[in-house]
Every structure is written in structure tokens, then in C-alpha cells.
Motif scaffolding. Sequence first.
Motif, PDB file in Angstrom:
ATOM      1  N   PHE A 135      50.873  -1.869  68.840  1.00  0.00           N
ATOM      2  CA  PHE A 135      50.613  -3.121  68.932  1.00  0.00           C
ATOM      3  C   PHE A 135      49.228  -3.547  69.764  1.00  0.00           C
ATOM      4  O   PHE A 135      48.457  -4.465  69.161  1.00  0.00           O
ATOM      5  CB  PHE A 135      51.659  -3.920  70.085  1.00  0.00           C
ATOM      6  N   CYS A 136      48.875  -2.779  70.774  1.00  0.00           N
ATOM      7  CA  CYS A 136      47.694  -3.367  71.443  1.00  0.00           C
ATOM      8  C   CYS A 136      46.512  -1.944  71.278  1.00  0.00           C
ATOM      9  O   CYS A 136      45.359  -2.320  71.949  1.00  0.00           O
ATOM     10  CB  CYS A 136      47.871  -3.527  72.906  1.00  0.00           C
ATOM     11  N   ASN A 137      47.182  -1.054  70.808  1.00  0.00           N
ATOM     12  CA  ASN A 137      46.127   0.262  70.900  1.00  0.00           C
ATOM     13  C   ASN A 137      45.943   0.727  72.231  1.00  0.00           C
ATOM     14  O   ASN A 137      45.087   1.673  72.395  1.00  0.00           O
ATOM     15  CB  ASN A 137      44.867  -0.145  70.037  1.00  0.00           C
ATOM     16  N   LYS A 138      46.435   0.562  73.233  1.00  0.00           N
ATOM     17  CA  LYS A 138      46.303   1.065  74.570  1.00  0.00           C
ATOM     18  C   LYS A 138      46.763   2.425  74.626  1.00  0.00           C
ATOM     19  O   LYS A 138      47.977   2.719  73.799  1.00  0.00           O
ATOM     20  CB  LYS A 138      47.023   0.256  75.490  1.00  0.00           C
ATOM     21  N   ILE A 139      46.185   3.228  75.193  1.00  0.00           N
ATOM     22  CA  ILE A 139      46.557   4.709  75.236  1.00  0.00           C
ATOM     23  C   ILE A 139      47.315   5.015  76.368  1.00  0.00           C
ATOM     24  O   ILE A 139      46.679   4.616  77.670  1.00  0.00           O
ATOM     25  CB  ILE A 139      45.280   5.768  75.176  1.00  0.00           C
ATOM     26  N   ASP A 140      48.283   5.360  76.532  1.00  0.00           N
ATOM     27  CA  ASP A 140      49.093   6.119  77.743  1.00  0.00           C
ATOM     28  C   ASP A 140      50.528   6.615  77.338  1.00  0.00           C
ATOM     29  O   ASP A 140      50.656   6.872  76.154  1.00  0.00           O
ATOM     30  CB  ASP A 140      49.537   4.963  78.593  1.00  0.00           C
ATOM     31  N   ASP A 141      51.337   6.900  78.273  1.00  0.00           N
ATOM     32  CA  ASP A 141      52.469   7.610  77.954  1.00  0.00           C
ATOM     33  C   ASP A 141      53.923   7.079  78.499  1.00  0.00           C
ATOM     34  O   ASP A 141      54.786   7.862  78.826  1.00  0.00           O
ATOM     35  CB  ASP A 141      52.498   8.972  78.167  1.00  0.00           C
ATOM     36  N   GLU A 142      53.840   5.671  78.907  1.00  0.00           N
ATOM     37  CA  GLU A 142      54.972   5.204  79.834  1.00  0.00           C
ATOM     38  C   GLU A 142      55.659   4.414  78.664  1.00  0.00           C
ATOM     39  O   GLU A 142      56.421   3.421  79.325  1.00  0.00           O
ATOM     40  CB  GLU A 142      54.396   4.730  80.853  1.00  0.00           C
ATOM     41  N   GLY A 143      55.516   4.290  77.389  1.00  0.00           N
ATOM     42  CA  GLY A 143      56.260   3.267  76.708  1.00  0.00           C
ATOM     43  C   GLY A 143      57.450   4.010  75.967  1.00  0.00           C
ATOM     44  O   GLY A 143      58.184   5.220  76.372  1.00  0.00           O
ATOM     45  N   ILE A 144      57.916   3.273  74.875  1.00  0.00           N
ATOM     46  CA  ILE A 144      58.914   3.809  74.124  1.00  0.00           C
ATOM     47  C   ILE A 144      58.380   4.108  72.590  1.00  0.00           C
ATOM     48  O   ILE A 144      57.277   3.555  72.193  1.00  0.00           O
ATOM     49  CB  ILE A 144      60.207   2.799  73.724  1.00  0.00           C
ATOM     50  N   GLU A 168      44.683  11.539  76.866  1.00  0.00           N
ATOM     51  CA  GLU A 168      45.931  11.988  76.766  1.00  0.00           C
ATOM     52  C   GLU A 168      46.875  10.630  76.464  1.00  0.00           C
ATOM     53  O   GLU A 168      46.793   9.742  77.055  1.00  0.00           O
ATOM     54  CB  GLU A 168      46.453  12.883  77.744  1.00  0.00           C
ATOM     55  N   GLY A 169      48.154  11.025  75.794  1.00  0.00           N
ATOM     56  CA  GLY A 169      48.795   9.733  75.557  1.00  0.00           C
ATOM     57  C   GLY A 169      49.092   9.464  74.259  1.00  0.00           C
ATOM     58  O   GLY A 169      48.422  10.020  73.361  1.00  0.00           O
ATOM     59  N   LEU A 170      49.789   8.375  74.080  1.00  0.00           N
ATOM     60  CA  LEU A 170      49.873   7.862  72.493  1.00  0.00           C
ATOM     61  C   LEU A 170      49.096   6.450  72.483  1.00  0.00           C
ATOM     62  O   LEU A 170      49.169   5.833  73.449  1.00  0.00           O
ATOM     63  CB  LEU A 170      51.369   7.680  72.387  1.00  0.00           C
TER      64      LEU A 170
END
Length: 62
Positions: A9-18, A3-5
Motif C-alpha cells: 500500500f505505502c511501500n514502507k519497509i518493516d516487519d510488523e505487518g501481515i 531489512e523487512g518487507l
Amino acid sequence: MEEGLSCCFCNKIDDEGIILLNQYICRSCELEITHAGSNELRYEIIKKNLKSIWKGALFPSH
């Protein structure tokens, strides 16, 4: 299932950015962007990636 986006830039999956112009930037990359000095190589890489985001928003491919 993850889950997440995915960070543009780095392809990391999470949901704490902008989200900038419909592109997700994770918190780690956001901090990297805001702390990069203009005399650093990473600044040029960041600038290139941000230009790409703006070009995609201004001139979307059909």
C-alpha cells in the motif's frame, strides 16, 4: 541494507505487518484498513488496492 518487507500500500519497509495472499501490508496500513469507514474516500482507495491484491492472487501474470 534495509531489512523487512515492503508494504504493497505505502511501500514502507518493516516487519510488523501481515501477509495477505503473498502481499505484505504494514501495521499502519492494516490499522487504516480496519478503521476506514465506508463513507470515507480512503475506503474506496483501500477497496481498490485490496481488489488488486485479490486479482493478482486469482489471475497471476505469467
